[in-house]
Design a protein around this motif. Structure first.
Motif, PDB file in Angstrom:
ATOM      1  N   ASP A   1       0.832  -1.178   0.000  1.00  0.00           N
ATOM      2  CA  ASP A   1       0.000   0.000   0.000  1.00  0.00           C
ATOM      3  C   ASP A   1       0.879   1.245   0.000  1.00  0.00           C
ATOM      4  N   GLY A   2       0.335   2.316  -0.505  1.00  0.00           N
ATOM      5  CA  GLY A   2       1.073   3.562  -0.453  1.00  0.00           C
ATOM      6  C   GLY A   2       0.929   4.386  -1.707  1.00  0.00           C
ATOM      7  N   SER A   3       1.857   5.303  -1.844  1.00  0.00           N
ATOM      8  CA  SER A   3       1.870   6.233  -2.975  1.00  0.00           C
ATOM      9  C   SER A   3       2.188   5.490  -4.269  1.00  0.00           C
ATOM     10  N   PRO A   4       2.019   6.163  -5.416  1.00  0.00           N
ATOM     11  CA  PRO A   4       2.349   5.519  -6.687  1.00  0.00           C
ATOM     12  C   PRO A   4       3.804   5.041  -6.749  1.00  0.00           C
ATOM     13  N   VAL A   5       4.684   5.654  -6.015  1.00  0.00           N
ATOM     14  CA  VAL A   5       6.092   5.261  -6.011  1.00  0.00           C
ATOM     15  C   VAL A   5       6.333   4.076  -5.071  1.00  0.00           C
ATOM     16  N   ASP A   6       5.582   4.007  -3.971  1.00  0.00           N
ATOM     17  CA  ASP A   6       5.825   3.013  -2.930  1.00  0.00           C
ATOM     18  C   ASP A   6       5.018   1.722  -3.066  1.00  0.00           C
ATOM     19  N   ALA A   7       3.847   1.782  -3.658  1.00  0.00           N
ATOM     20  CA  ALA A   7       2.981   0.599  -3.732  1.00  0.00           C
ATOM     21  C   ALA A   7       3.606  -0.463  -4.635  1.00  0.00           C
ATOM     22  N   MET A   8       3.603  -1.696  -4.155  1.00  0.00           N
ATOM     23  CA  MET A   8       4.191  -2.806  -4.905  1.00  0.00           C
ATOM     24  C   MET A   8       3.126  -3.861  -5.177  1.00  0.00           C
ATOM     25  N   PHE A   9       2.986  -4.238  -6.435  1.00  0.00           N
ATOM     26  CA  PHE A   9       2.081  -5.303  -6.833  1.00  0.00           C
ATOM     27  C   PHE A   9       2.927  -6.512  -7.232  1.00  0.00           C
ATOM     28  N   TYR A  10       2.365  -7.712  -7.050  1.00  0.00           N
ATOM     29  CA  TYR A  10       3.071  -8.932  -7.403  1.00  0.00           C
ATOM     30  C   TYR A  10       2.127  -9.791  -8.237  1.00  0.00           C
ATOM     31  N   ASN A  11       2.311  -9.728  -9.538  1.00  0.00           N
ATOM     32  CA  ASN A  11       1.497 -10.455 -10.516  1.00  0.00           C
ATOM     33  C   ASN A  11       0.031 -10.015 -10.493  1.00  0.00           C
TER      34      ASN A  11
END
Length: 89
Positions: A1-11
């Motif tokens: 979760d977070g800003s467009p720079v910090d958010a991480m998606f995995y597949n």
């Protein structure tokens, strides 16, 4: 979760447009459903906030998924999830 720079998606897999205009994402290998808001911020809508698979019904982060692959939203904002490895909707 977070800003467009910090958010991480995995597949990330399936996408749907929520009635609010946000994008709902089946984040498959994080085993959760995420919402990307108009400002680009991502939040966990349902499922694990720790990336762990599971099999539990419930609201928001009380629910657990195991490799969700698709989502859809109805006009009232309810989100339906195709939870592939638990063989559930």
């Amino acid at each position: 979760d977070g800003s467009p720079v910090d958010a991480m998606f995995y597949n990330p897999r399936g996408l749907a447009i929520h009635p609010t205009g946000s994008i709902v994402v089946a984040d498959s290998q994080n085993h959760c459903i995420r919402m990307v808001h108009g400002n680009g911020t991502a939040t966990t809508l349902a499922g694990s906030v720790h990336g762990m698979p599971g099999d539990r019904d419930g609201h928001h982060t009380q629910a657990n998924f195991n490799y969700p692959v698709d989502v859809t939203c109805d006009r009232f904002g309810r989100v339906y999830v195709s939870d592939s490895r638990n063989c559930k909707i």
